[in-house]
Design a protein around this motif. Structure first.
Motif, PDB file in Angstrom:
ATOM      1  N   LYS A   1      36.330  59.715  66.814  1.00 49.55           N
ATOM      2  CA  LYS A   1      37.669  59.325  66.153  1.00 49.55           C
ATOM      3  C   LYS A   1      38.045  60.582  64.921  1.00 49.55           C
ATOM      4  CE  LYS A   1      40.474  55.682  64.107  1.00 49.55           C
ATOM      5  NZ  LYS A   1      40.399  54.218  63.840  1.00 49.55           N
ATOM      6  N   ASN A   2      36.920  60.537  64.254  1.00 48.97           N
ATOM      7  CA  ASN A   2      37.268  61.613  63.082  1.00 48.97           C
ATOM      8  C   ASN A   2      37.259  63.188  63.638  1.00 48.97           C
ATOM      9  OD1 ASN A   2      36.847  59.215  61.442  1.00 48.97           O
ATOM     10  ND2 ASN A   2      34.929  60.248  60.578  1.00 48.97           N
TER      11      ASN A   2
ATOM     12  N   HIS B   1      41.047  63.228  64.855  1.00 55.82           N
ATOM     13  CA  HIS B   1      41.727  63.220  63.545  1.00 55.82           C
ATOM     14  C   HIS B   1      41.757  64.736  63.035  1.00 55.82           C
ATOM     15  CE1 HIS B   1      43.114  61.887  59.476  1.00 55.82           C
ATOM     16  NE2 HIS B   1      42.572  63.117  59.211  1.00 55.82           N
TER      17      HIS B   1
ATOM     18  N   THR C   1      32.302  60.400  63.614  1.00 53.47           N
ATOM     19  CA  THR C   1      32.755  59.800  64.760  1.00 53.47           C
ATOM     20  C   THR C   1      33.474  60.507  65.563  1.00 53.47           C
ATOM     21  OG1 THR C   1      34.689  58.816  63.897  1.00 53.47           O
ATOM     22  CG2 THR C   1      32.338  57.624  63.404  1.00 53.47           C
TER      23      THR C   1
END
Length: 379
Positions: A67-68, A71, A65
């Motif tokens: 978001k990953n 990160h 994703t």
């Protein structure tokens, strides 16, 4: 502790390679206690690498994703800090813990341990929690049948065993000479799983078998000269950070915390100081010199108790969602009033003293029970 000494070749299987303060310090503590009981130098940690260890020791995650992806960008930016932390953990183990020269993994034939040791120990930490990433059947020594097998306070946590799915675990547990666990719920669950009417003892986490004086030789120098609150959170839950920030404002004391995961960078939004030093010796030093310890971790609370600090354990109000290890520890020591619930934290006097003279008496009895167990089973 008895003056009687024993001489056996002992190997212990635990979570020693995890980048977690509680994991490495309980590894150190249990080995120190065994060495005091067992006079031979052949007391070592079995260097077992669980299947997920590389994933656990890496700051990067698979990019499924956006978001990953973000990160991992942060992981690249802060990799120098992560690298220093990982080196600090590895250096701590090299300097302070005796580890087997042979390395093992899930594909290893662990029956070879019978030739090397007279006794093998499973424990402590959450090695029997089948909900953890690094869970493995090897923590039950299924292929070791001709030497004594002892369990010292392994934690089941929120894990569950059931038949027929976990028959291999059932079979392996029935070959142990002595079983014990770290939490009341674990003792009850294991008794039902094994259909065992005999009570399974609940013993102290190894870190509580040593005194604060035993740990001071491991501490790094004090990092902050002014008064501070020490926050220890593994996952840096936003609710934990919000509560810590409110307490900081009320007490007019700054908060310092230590890097645990990439989620530690959330602290910047709350004005919480993130220390650039994050080895096990720093963790101990920060607790030693803190005015107050706030933690949502079992070992954060355990070390606050060992160092006789004012502390609060942040946890869920719903008992079913709490850490069973923490619940058992605080209940046994009659310290449940130090629980700070996420939705009910404004009613406390955060600098309320703790009468550690009473806690010391209760801990002394628990230590004696735990040490008696080890001495009896290591004969």
């Amino acid at each position: 502790m008895s003056s009687i000494k024993y001489k056996k070749r002992i190997g212990t299987l635990t979570f020693h390679r995890s980048l977690n303060y509680g994991s490495v310090l309980q590894t150190y503590a249990l080995q120190q206690i065994i060495k005091r009981i067992n006079t031979t130098e052949m007391t070592e940690i079995i260097d077992f690498y669980p299947p997920a260890i590389d994933k656990i020791r890496s700051p990067f995650i698979p990019v499924h994703t956006f978001k990953n992806f973000v990160h991992n960008v942060f992981s690249i930016l802060y990799y120098p800090l992560f690298g220093k932390r990982r080196k600090a953990f590895d250096d701590f183990l090299t300097k302070n813990v005796i580890i087997s020269e042979t390395k093992y993994d899930v594909s290893s034939d662990m029956s070879c341990l019978e030739e090397k040791y007279d006794c093998v120990i499973a424990g402590s930490d959450q090695i029997w929690n089948n909900q953890t990433q690094d869970f493995s059947i090897q923590y039950f020594f299924p292929s070791v049948v001709n030497v004594k097998k002892i369990a010292y306070a392994p934690s089941i946590g929120n894990g569950k065993f059931e038949l027929p799915r976990d028959y291999k675990v059932f079979e392996a547990l029935n070959k142990f000479s002595a079983l014990s666990v770290r939490e009341l719920s674990g003792a009850e669950h294991l008794g039902l799983f094994l259909k065992n009417s005999k009570l399974i003892p609940v013993l102290l986490d190894p870190t509580l078998l040593l005194t604060k004086e035993d740990y001071q030789c491991l501490e790094n120098p004090r990092r902050m000269r002014s008064k501070y609150i020490f926050l220890y959170s593994v996952n840096m839950d936003k609710r934990t950070l919000e509560i810590a920030n409110e307490i900081s404002k009320k007490l007019k004391l700054p908060i310092v915390t230590i890097y645990t995961t990439n989620a530690s960078f959330r602290t910047f939004y709350y004005g919480i100081k993130l220390s650039g030093k994050s080895g096990p010796g720093d963790f101990l030093s920060f607790i030693h010199h803190a005015e107050l310890v706030i933690s949502d971790s079992f070992h954060g609370s355990a070390f606050a108790i060992n160092y006789e600090k004012k502390f609060y354990s942040i946890c869920e109000k719903d008992e079913k969602k709490r850490d069973a290890r923490l619940e058992t520890l605080l209940s046994t020591l009659q310290l449940k009033h130090r629980m700070l619930f996420f939705d009910d934290y404004n009613r406390f006097n955060y600098m309320e003293e703790i009468d550690y003279s009473q806690i010391e008496v209760r801990l002394k009895n628990l230590k004696e029970e735990s040490l008696d167990y080890l001495e009896r089973e290591l004969r």
